[in-house]
Write an enzyme that holds these catalytic residues in place. Structure first.
Site, mmCIF file in Angstrom:
data_model
loop_
_atom_site.group_PDB
_atom_site.id
_atom_site.type_symbol
_atom_site.label_atom_id
_atom_site.label_comp_id
_atom_site.label_asym_id
_atom_site.label_seq_id
_atom_site.Cartn_x
_atom_site.Cartn_y
_atom_site.Cartn_z
ATOM 1 N N GLU A 159 0.802 -1.239 0.000
ATOM 2 C CA GLU A 159 0.000 0.000 0.000
ATOM 3 C C GLU A 159 0.836 1.291 0.000
ATOM 4 O OE1 GLU A 159 -2.626 -0.572 3.345
ATOM 5 O OE2 GLU A 159 -3.356 -2.470 2.566
ATOM 6 N N GLU A 265 -6.081 -10.917 -0.909
ATOM 7 C CA GLU A 265 -6.839 -10.701 0.343
ATOM 8 C C GLU A 265 -8.335 -10.690 0.036
ATOM 9 O OE1 GLU A 265 -5.437 -7.252 2.531
ATOM 10 O OE2 GLU A 265 -3.346 -7.692 2.079
#
Ligand code: G3I
Length: 351
Positions: A159, A265
């Site tokens: 991220e 995820e």
């Protein structure tokens, strides 16, 4: 009158039969002869919570039976594995590595460098740019060296981008500069040259600007010889978003740029707006259809780019979505009692 009643009741029965035939297969009809990973042509993974692995037998049984790739949900994050500058807490991660070894599961390490889940000693660290770089290198290389030959792959950087496509101003960027991303991959590779190295992020299908920025940076780094093998598309999605066409386009852009794709995820929210809801049959069927669509799209990409589909948990009762957003949701394959949901059966059909 009697004849009319008989006709009506026959029509009613026929309608029920048609509806049953068109609807989601009832769970007890879900083919149980093979587990998820046995059916799939690519690894099927799950994020593991170590305390549940030890406290709930059914959780461990499902992890062993259904999945062949393991991502630690939190154990490898800096706050847990590196709580003090001179202390690495290997206890939990060693247990997970043993578990993977015992049951022949692929271990995917998550995550070496992230702006979140940092211990105070890192956030508060005072030192020159060189001191920061040393700390950064030691953090990455201590972990990669310990699990060299054990972890098949790593989410090296997690991220790093904002939604507007600009680099996030994390502590790593502030102290080391933009080159921290390149350095993270180089240091990880130096410590374990055989591990596959991934960049992992969310909303890559939904946000074209972000995807472009990620591919732009990673493409450039690769041209300069930085070892980056793949991209983790997190896939925290909902029954509404993103559109399947957006998912297809993003996957195509990624593999055409030469990166493996890890759907890293996965969870499928049925209540993204946080309303008061019940997990009705209709919502669960839409959820099942959404995952099936994603699976079909993933099946279509060339096999060499498929690193696997990893679910972010086993049972709805432990999903991060409930405690993180404080909302009622049911995003995983198994319900609160570890019973398989329609999404589990449809996923099997789609594999
Ligand atoms: O460790 C404490 C524990 O001691 C305490 O008893 C418990 C009480 O609530 O809290 C525990 O820590 C929590 C931890 O999960 C373990 O359950 C943290 O407060 C909580 O913030 C943490 O949340 C994790 C979150 O990352 C952290 O940002 C979630 O489990 C985890 O699913 C989530 O995973 C991230 C990926 O790493 C990156 N992508 C997004 C994804 C979802 O946010």
């Amino acid at each position: 009158m009697k004849l009319q009643q008989t006709i009506m009741s026959n029509i009613f029965i026929l309608l029920i039969l048609i509806l049953a035939a068109c609807g989601t297969a009832p769970i007890d009809e879900c083919d149980d002869s093979e587990s998820l990973h046995q059916l799939a042509d690519f690894p099927v993974g799950v994020a593991i919570d170590m305390s549940l692995l030890h406290s709930e037998k059914i959780y461990a049984d499902l992890a062993i039976e259904q999945f062949n790739s393991i991502t630690p949900e939190n154990a490898f994050k800096a706050i847990n594995i590196h709580p003090k500058q001179s202390i690495f807490n290997w206890q939990t991660t060693d247990l997970l590595a043993d578990f993977c070894n015992t049951y022949s599961k692929r271990l995917h390490g998550h995550t070496l460098i992230w702006h979140d889940q940092l211990p105070n000693w890192i956030n508060d660290f005072q030192g020159s740019r060189d001191d920061w770089e040393q700390l950064f290198r030691e953090h990455i290389q201590s972990i990669c060296t310990r699990y060299r030959g054990v972890a098949a792959s790593w989410d090296v950087v997690n991220e790093a981008f904002n939604n507007n496509g600009m680099l996030r101003n994390s502590v790593w960027r502030k102290k080391i500069g933009d080159s921290y991303i390149e350095k993270a991959f180089r240091y990880a590779h130096e410590a374990d040259p055989d591990a596959l190295l991934f960049y992992n992020d969310y909303d890559l299908a939904m946000n074209e600007t972000k995807l472009k920025a990620v591919l732009g940076l990673l493409g450039n780094l690769r041209l300069r010889g930085v070892p980056i093998d793949g991209i983790g598309m997190q896939m925290h999605i909902s029954i509404q978003h993103p559109e399947n066409t957006q998912i297809a386009r993003a996957m195509k852009d990624i593999y055409e740029a030469g990166f493996r794709i890890h759907l890293s995820e996965i969870d499928v929210s049925i209540n993204p707006l946080g309303k008061i809801i019940n997990p009705t049959a209709e919502l669960l069927e839409r959820q099942a259809n959404k995952l099936a669509a994603v699976t079909h799209l993933y099946n279509e990409i060339p096999h060499r780019y498929q690193y696997g589909m990893t679910f972010w948990g086993i049972s709805d009762k432990n999903t991060w979505i409930r405690y993180h957003f404080g909302r009622d949701d049911y995003p995983l394959l198994f319900d609160d009692n570890y019973e398989p949901k329609p999404m589990y059966c449809k996923f099997k059909e789609a594999l």
